[in-house]
Design a protein around this motif. Sequence first.
Motif, mmCIF file in Angstrom:
data_model
loop_
_atom_site.group_PDB
_atom_site.id
_atom_site.type_symbol
_atom_site.label_atom_id
_atom_site.label_comp_id
_atom_site.label_asym_id
_atom_site.label_seq_id
_atom_site.Cartn_x
_atom_site.Cartn_y
_atom_site.Cartn_z
ATOM 1 N N ALA A 1 0.228 4.205 0.419
ATOM 2 C CA ALA A 1 -0.119 5.153 1.492
ATOM 3 C C ALA A 1 0.682 4.878 2.764
ATOM 4 O O ALA A 1 0.840 5.764 3.607
ATOM 5 N N TYR B 1 -6.730 2.097 14.334
ATOM 6 C CA TYR B 1 -7.746 1.562 13.400
ATOM 7 C C TYR B 1 -9.071 2.317 13.559
ATOM 8 O O TYR B 1 -9.788 2.532 12.587
ATOM 9 N N ARG C 1 -8.474 5.516 11.620
ATOM 10 C CA ARG C 1 -8.046 5.455 10.216
ATOM 11 C C ARG C 1 -8.917 4.554 9.346
ATOM 12 O O ARG C 1 -8.408 3.749 8.560
ATOM 13 N N ARG C 2 -10.242 4.724 9.460
ATOM 14 C CA ARG C 2 -11.153 3.994 8.566
ATOM 15 C C ARG C 2 -10.820 4.301 7.110
ATOM 16 O O ARG C 2 -11.028 3.474 6.229
ATOM 17 N N ASP C 3 -10.309 5.526 6.871
ATOM 18 C CA ASP C 3 -9.943 5.878 5.486
ATOM 19 C C ASP C 3 -8.857 4.945 4.952
ATOM 20 O O ASP C 3 -8.755 4.726 3.757
ATOM 21 N N TRP C 4 -8.056 4.353 5.851
ATOM 22 C CA TRP C 4 -6.978 3.435 5.428
ATOM 23 C C TRP C 4 -7.530 2.039 5.191
ATOM 24 O O TRP C 4 -7.180 1.406 4.203
ATOM 25 N N TRP C 5 -8.383 1.529 6.099
ATOM 26 C CA TRP C 5 -8.758 0.120 5.978
ATOM 27 C C TRP C 5 -10.095 -0.165 5.320
ATOM 28 O O TRP C 5 -10.295 -1.242 4.775
ATOM 29 N N GLU C 6 -11.032 0.807 5.345
ATOM 30 C CA GLU C 6 -12.336 0.505 4.726
ATOM 31 C C GLU C 6 -12.229 0.185 3.235
ATOM 32 O O GLU C 6 -12.830 -0.781 2.763
ATOM 33 N N PRO C 7 -11.421 0.948 2.466
ATOM 34 C CA PRO C 7 -11.296 0.595 1.035
ATOM 35 C C PRO C 7 -10.710 -0.798 0.836
ATOM 36 O O PRO C 7 -11.065 -1.484 -0.123
ATOM 37 N N ASP D 1 3.431 7.412 3.096
ATOM 38 C CA ASP D 1 3.127 8.843 3.019
ATOM 39 C C ASP D 1 4.091 9.611 3.917
ATOM 40 O O ASP D 1 4.279 9.256 5.086
ATOM 41 N N ASN E 1 0.844 -1.188 0.000
ATOM 42 C CA ASN E 1 0.000 0.000 0.000
ATOM 43 C C ASN E 1 0.888 1.250 0.000
ATOM 44 O O ASN E 1 1.546 1.542 1.008
ATOM 45 N N THR F 1 -10.896 -4.694 13.257
ATOM 46 C CA THR F 1 -11.792 -4.079 12.264
ATOM 47 C C THR F 1 -13.159 -4.764 12.267
ATOM 48 O O THR F 1 -14.186 -4.104 12.091
#
Length: 331
Positions: free
Chosen positions: A40, A300, A303-309, A43, A38, A187
């Motif tokens: 990201a 976690y 950072r839903r933006d990291w794992w939801e996708p 970053d 990943n 999660t």
Amino acid sequence: MRILVTGGLGFIGSHFARRLATAGDEVVVLDKLTYAGNPANLDGVSHELHIGDIASPADVERAAGGCEAIVNFAAETHVDRSLLGAAEFIHTDVHGTYVLLEHARSAGVRVVQVSTDEVYGDVPPGESSTESDPLRPSSPYAASKAGGDLLVLAHVRTFGVDAAITRGSNTYGPNQYPEKLIPLFVTNALDGEPLPLYGDGRQTRDWLHVSDHCAAIELVLRRGEPGGVYNVGGGCELPNLDVAERILELTGAPRDLLRHVEDRPGHDRRYSLDSARLRALGWQPERTFEDGLAETVEWYRARRDWWEPLRSGEHFRAYAERQYGRRLAQG
Ligand code: NAD
Ligand code: DAU
């Protein structure tokens, strides 16, 4: 130093790349960008990125030019996936390691092979694995990692390659793809989904925070002996059931989410490492599990933006259905 970090877009590799960049090293990353990689994860980290395969000599040549050392994190890493099909494990964890070693042999650079306590197999109660213990891997993943380790030791002895091996225990922390015990259960709990505990849940693992694991690998990179093998144990052995209960508590999820499901075939009951050799170099784990797990849950949560996708992607959904669909329906 200019250092090649293979698998640097994955969980531990990205933390290691960040650590090196912060220390002022020049970081080059070679990563195949599999489902577990990943961008990201890096970053804000200064690095040169090469997308490619460690099993391709041309990709390795391209990325490794000018590097003084290689730290090999690139691997297929999930035991359950290796039970569904092991070809990619053998390709990367065995053949890929061979290609890196051949490069090191011709270029004269140092290699640190990041390996695992799983190569020792099940450890009886009261015992701990030392680096000279026989390798008795149980899963295709562990067997592939053991194959990589043996190739490293053969290249050290026969061709004089400057390589060392670390064998780390179960690692947790931020940025871990949500398929392994801790990130999956965290999660799932945050989403109100069942926590599928294999068998009786009394299997134990020795938990190691990712920052302590990276500190150990850096120490071996800078000060490890050529041909040295170093166990890296977190010193925190816990049954899976305890870990699951702590996750329920930290997330505030209800206890009835816990489901005992059909066991993993060949499931190792216990791992335990004797890390005295690494401790003699000055390493010891700094993070307690209580603090590290609480921080990981908060990461976690934030950072839903990291794992939801990742979890809503077709790759994860197809795997989760294959791995857990029938198990949970039976439970
Ligand atoms: P991960 O699955 O999160 O990441 C693996 C990375 O390697 C990904 O970025 C992926 O894209 C890359 N990769 C896979 N095949 C590749 C190939 N052929 N060429 C180039 N890149 C490739 O893995 P992780 O959990 O960070 O583990 C890193 C290393 O540490 C592995 O060697 C693993 O065996 C070892 N290890 C992991 C743990 C753990 O608990 N996670 C514990 C001990 C040792
Ligand atoms: O020990 C080091 C190894 O730790 C690494 O080399 C591997 O790359 C890493 O995947 C990990 O292997 P494990 O198989 O121990 O990790 P995993 O998180 O898959 O499982 C931890 C324990 O939890 C194990 O006893 C199986 C159990 N488990 C796991 C999952 C995913 C469950 O009960 N339910 C699950 O859904």
